[in-house]
Design a protein around this motif. Structure first.
Motif, PDB file in Angstrom:
ATOM      1  N   LYS A 154     -16.073   1.105  -6.627  1.00  0.00           N
ATOM      2  CA  LYS A 154     -16.944   0.402  -7.570  1.00  0.00           C
ATOM      3  C   LYS A 154     -16.427   0.540  -9.001  1.00  0.00           C
ATOM      4  O   LYS A 154     -16.323  -0.460  -9.724  1.00  0.00           O
ATOM      5  CB  LYS A 154     -18.368   0.941  -7.467  1.00  0.00           C
ATOM      6  N   VAL A 155     -16.102   1.752  -9.407  1.00  0.00           N
ATOM      7  CA  VAL A 155     -15.664   1.938 -10.796  1.00  0.00           C
ATOM      8  C   VAL A 155     -14.260   1.398 -11.021  1.00  0.00           C
ATOM      9  O   VAL A 155     -13.877   1.111 -12.164  1.00  0.00           O
ATOM     10  CB  VAL A 155     -15.749   3.420 -11.226  1.00  0.00           C
ATOM     11  N   ALA A 156     -13.480   1.249  -9.945  1.00  0.00           N
ATOM     12  CA  ALA A 156     -12.142   0.667 -10.068  1.00  0.00           C
ATOM     13  C   ALA A 156     -12.207  -0.842 -10.262  1.00  0.00           C
ATOM     14  O   ALA A 156     -11.191  -1.467 -10.600  1.00  0.00           O
ATOM     15  CB  ALA A 156     -11.306   1.002  -8.841  1.00  0.00           C
ATOM     16  N   GLY A 157     -13.386  -1.426 -10.045  1.00  0.00           N
ATOM     17  CA  GLY A 157     -13.547  -2.857 -10.268  1.00  0.00           C
ATOM     18  C   GLY A 157     -13.595  -3.711  -9.028  1.00  0.00           C
ATOM     19  O   GLY A 157     -13.561  -4.938  -9.121  1.00  0.00           O
ATOM     20  N   LYS A 163     -10.047  -7.821  -1.387  1.00  0.00           N
ATOM     21  CA  LYS A 163      -9.314  -7.136  -0.334  1.00  0.00           C
ATOM     22  C   LYS A 163      -8.797  -5.800  -0.851  1.00  0.00           C
ATOM     23  O   LYS A 163      -8.360  -5.696  -2.006  1.00  0.00           O
ATOM     24  CB  LYS A 163      -8.159  -7.999   0.170  1.00  0.00           C
ATOM     25  N   VAL A 164      -8.865  -4.798   0.023  1.00  0.00           N
ATOM     26  CA  VAL A 164      -8.419  -3.452  -0.325  1.00  0.00           C
ATOM     27  C   VAL A 164      -7.449  -2.976   0.749  1.00  0.00           C
ATOM     28  O   VAL A 164      -7.805  -2.922   1.934  1.00  0.00           O
ATOM     29  CB  VAL A 164      -9.611  -2.472  -0.429  1.00  0.00           C
ATOM     30  N   LEU A 165      -6.250  -2.633   0.358  1.00  0.00           N
ATOM     31  CA  LEU A 165      -5.270  -2.064   1.298  1.00  0.00           C
ATOM     32  C   LEU A 165      -5.697  -0.653   1.679  1.00  0.00           C
ATOM     33  O   LEU A 165      -6.181   0.116   0.834  1.00  0.00           O
ATOM     34  CB  LEU A 165      -3.885  -2.047   0.659  1.00  0.00           C
ATOM     35  N   ALA A 166      -5.527  -0.304   2.942  1.00  0.00           N
ATOM     36  CA  ALA A 166      -5.945   1.012   3.422  1.00  0.00           C
ATOM     37  C   ALA A 166      -5.124   1.404   4.636  1.00  0.00           C
ATOM     38  O   ALA A 166      -4.556   0.549   5.320  1.00  0.00           O
ATOM     39  CB  ALA A 166      -7.433   0.997   3.783  1.00  0.00           C
ATOM     40  N   ASN A 167      -5.084   2.706   4.912  1.00  0.00           N
ATOM     41  CA  ASN A 167      -4.362   3.216   6.077  1.00  0.00           C
ATOM     42  C   ASN A 167      -4.988   2.723   7.369  1.00  0.00           C
ATOM     43  O   ASN A 167      -6.213   2.800   7.537  1.00  0.00           O
ATOM     44  CB  ASN A 167      -4.384   4.745   6.098  1.00  0.00           C
ATOM     45  N   ALA A 168      -4.146   2.253   8.286  1.00  0.00           N
ATOM     46  CA  ALA A 168      -4.650   1.906   9.614  1.00  0.00           C
ATOM     47  C   ALA A 168      -5.029   3.156  10.401  1.00  0.00           C
ATOM     48  O   ALA A 168      -5.878   3.107  11.298  1.00  0.00           O
ATOM     49  CB  ALA A 168      -3.600   1.103  10.378  1.00  0.00           C
ATOM     50  N   ILE A 215      -3.291  -8.752  -3.704  1.00  0.00           N
ATOM     51  CA  ILE A 215      -4.251  -7.659  -3.513  1.00  0.00           C
ATOM     52  C   ILE A 215      -4.069  -6.657  -4.641  1.00  0.00           C
ATOM     53  O   ILE A 215      -2.945  -6.238  -4.937  1.00  0.00           O
ATOM     54  CB  ILE A 215      -4.043  -6.986  -2.145  1.00  0.00           C
ATOM     55  N   LYS A 216      -5.174  -6.255  -5.256  1.00  0.00           N
ATOM     56  CA  LYS A 216      -5.109  -5.427  -6.455  1.00  0.00           C
ATOM     57  C   LYS A 216      -5.697  -4.027  -6.283  1.00  0.00           C
ATOM     58  O   LYS A 216      -5.810  -3.289  -7.260  1.00  0.00           O
ATOM     59  CB  LYS A 216      -5.826  -6.135  -7.606  1.00  0.00           C
ATOM     60  N   PHE A 217      -6.031  -3.660  -5.041  1.00  0.00           N
ATOM     61  CA  PHE A 217      -6.624  -2.343  -4.827  1.00  0.00           C
ATOM     62  C   PHE A 217      -6.026  -1.688  -3.580  1.00  0.00           C
ATOM     63  O   PHE A 217      -5.783  -2.341  -2.573  1.00  0.00           O
ATOM     64  CB  PHE A 217      -8.144  -2.450  -4.673  1.00  0.00           C
ATOM     65  N   ARG A 240       3.154  -3.695  -8.937  1.00  0.00           N
ATOM     66  CA  ARG A 240       2.348  -4.854  -8.537  1.00  0.00           C
ATOM     67  C   ARG A 240       0.975  -4.896  -9.209  1.00  0.00           C
ATOM     68  O   ARG A 240       0.160  -5.756  -8.889  1.00  0.00           O
ATOM     69  CB  ARG A 240       2.157  -4.844  -7.021  1.00  0.00           C
ATOM     70  N   GLY A 241       0.694  -3.977 -10.102  1.00  0.00           N
ATOM     71  CA  GLY A 241      -0.605  -3.965 -10.763  1.00  0.00           C
ATOM     72  C   GLY A 241      -1.751  -3.603  -9.854  1.00  0.00           C
ATOM     73  O   GLY A 241      -2.865  -4.123  -9.989  1.00  0.00           O
ATOM     74  N   VAL A 242      -1.502  -2.683  -8.925  1.00  0.00           N
ATOM     75  CA  VAL A 242      -2.503  -2.266  -7.941  1.00  0.00           C
ATOM     76  C   VAL A 242      -3.170  -0.966  -8.397  1.00  0.00           C
ATOM     77  O   VAL A 242      -2.490   0.006  -8.722  1.00  0.00           O
ATOM     78  CB  VAL A 242      -1.863  -2.074  -6.554  1.00  0.00           C
ATOM     79  N   THR A 243      -4.500  -0.952  -8.424  1.00  0.00           N
ATOM     80  CA  THR A 243      -5.260   0.257  -8.746  1.00  0.00           C
ATOM     81  C   THR A 243      -5.397   1.111  -7.498  1.00  0.00           C
ATOM     82  O   THR A 243      -5.792   0.612  -6.442  1.00  0.00           O
ATOM     83  CB  THR A 243      -6.658  -0.107  -9.277  1.00  0.00           C
TER      84      THR A 243
END
Length: 479
Positions: A154-157, A163-168, A215-217, A240-243
């Protein structure tokens, strides 16, 4: 299920075959006898009633006893020959005496709320302790690491539909936090070392950019304390400007190049759930260097009006006044009772890490030569916290199943990450299933097993555990 009986029998007689070597817990009070842990015993057939009834709950006993451990048995009820183990590997680490004493003081005072007027909050002190230990500027106590991860997004925007990249390969709390934020997880393949695959991360970023929707997160998980190439991951994110929000649930005390893991992320979240290196039952910390992110996290957690004046380490009042009316209160605060358990464990964490790592080396040195045991190595740039053991079994699916049955029969119920009901198996995340195939991760979790290494065990316990693992291998490979 729990059952309450009118009288305590003179002895226990297990009737279920193949229940293995383990301790069962019973609770005793006068003529009341309570049996837990689902044991099948013949005295349950007479006079038992479910503990679900109000009458039974009103008689909950106060004393705890342990039933003598039954000998390990094979499926046909015969005694299991060879090494067995009779301690519960799932047992959490105890709370130090200092924490227990402080918890009693809090309960006597009634001041369990972190913002109790006139009291210096244990949660505020624990936040300061976390700042001192990790090196972050700010730390916010939450009721769980999952809550902290949600607020980190939430605070990251992160906005609904993002879409949020995450570990499978992760725990269900991670995609759940993304789901909670209204976002969509995009899963990145795992290496055989349980870490995010940097090549697949780059490929997923490239594909999204090619589709015109970059994707930015990124929510980066350190599964079981295993650490990816952090320089490569963060360099790629910055390019890539990813938080980055780091799921450091298993990573408190783990260092990358001598620095606490998570320090390079915008937000890092640490767990104090009972299976972690710090045990408060439930709890977590949101850590950041950004004063506005910290103030918003405090407000999301449940800081309102001018309660920020009770914080020990906190952003300036002007920052709170700027964000507090824009930020909903989700009431996710850590309680002072949990914080009282946390604080002494931060103090002695380095001694406990040294013991964890010593015992890990002790057990792995005794099984390293087993050809079917592939133990994922640690990167030399990492100072690990080795509080659990993972092995990638070099066996067929049928042999893996037989090995798990053998370890359970001998008293060590190892977990398979890819089992149909394991919350770390992405196939179980039906609320957020992957939209693409994940063949590398799927292959891995079918052979990856997990064994906790409790800090309370003695050195000889780890010797016996090694012997059991070797014997279980022989049960399968020499059959």
């Amino acid at each position: 299920p729990c059952w309450l009986l009118p009288r305590a029998p003179s002895h226990l007689m297990a009737t279920k075959k193949g229940w293995g070597a383990r301790s069962a817990t019973v609770l005793l009070l006068s003529n009341v006898f309570l049996c837990v842990d689902g044991l099948s015993v013949d005295f349950l057939k007479s006079g038992a009633r479910p503990l679900a009834s109000p009458e039974a709950r009103g008689l909950l006993p106060r004393m705890v006893a342990t039933v003598p451990t039954m000998p390990a048995q094979s499926e046909d009820g015969e005694d299991c020959p060879g090494p067995t183990f009779d301690k519960a590997i799932s047992q959490p680490d105890p709370i130090p005496e200092e924490g227990r004493a402080r918890a009693m003081e809090l309960m006597e005072s009634g001041a369990l709320f972190r913002y109790s007027p006139g009291f210096l909050s244990e949660t505020s002190l624990a936040e300061a302790d976390m700042v001192d230990y990790t090196g972050f500027k700010y730390s916010v106590g939450f009721n769980s690491c999952g809550s902290a991860l949600f607020i980190g997004l939430k605070v990251a925007g992160v906005q609904p539909g993002d879409k949020v990249l995450a570990n499978a390969f992760s725990f269900t709390a991670v995609p759940s936090a993304i789901h909670h934020a209204g976002a969509e997880p995009v899963y990145v393949e795992s290496t055989n070392g349980y870490t995010m695959c940097a090549e697949d991360l780059r490929a997923k970023l490239d594909a999204a950019e090619a589709e015109g929707s970059p994707i930015k997160f990124l929510m980066l998980t350190h599964m079981r304390g295993k650490v990816a190439d952090m320089d490569t991951i963060h360099d790629l994110a910055e390019e890539r400007g990813v938080t980055v929000v780091e799921d450091c649930a298993h990573a408190l005390g783990i260092q990358w190049k001598g620095v606490q893991l998570g320090r390079r992320a915008s937000v890092a979240c640490y767990s104090t759930q009972s299976a972690k290196v710090i045990n408060s039952g439930e709890g977590g910390f949101f850590c950041t260097d950004d004063e506005e992110m910290a103030a918003r996290a405090y407000c999301y957690a449940g800081c309102y009006e001018q309660l920020y004046n009770q914080h020990v380490v906190s952003p300036p009042a002007a920052v709170f006044d700027r964000v507090k009316r824009q930020t909903p209160n989700y009431s996710l605060r850590m309680s002072d009772l949990a914080a009282a358990c946390v604080r002494p464990q931060i103090t002695n964490i380095e001694q406990r890490i040294a013991r964890y790592n010593e015992m890990y080396e002790r057990i792995t040195s005794q099984i390293a030569d087993v050809p079917e045991f592939d133990i994922p190595p640690y990167d030399e740039r990492v100072r690990p916290v080795k509080d659990s053991l993972q092995i990638n079994l070099q066996m067929s699916d049928e042999q893996v199943g037989a090995f798990l049955a053998a370890t359970k029969r001998r008293g060590i119920p190892a977990g398979l990450f890819g089992s149909p009901d394991n919350a770390r198996n992405f196939r179980c995340w039906e609320y957020a299933l992957p939209k693409t195939d994940l063949p590398r991760t799927e292959r891995l979790i079918k052979i990856a097993i997990d064994i906790r290494l409790p800090a309370t065990f003695e050195p000889e316990d780890f010797d016996q555990m090694a012997a059991v693992l070797r014997a279980a291998r022989d049960d399968v490979m020499l059959a």
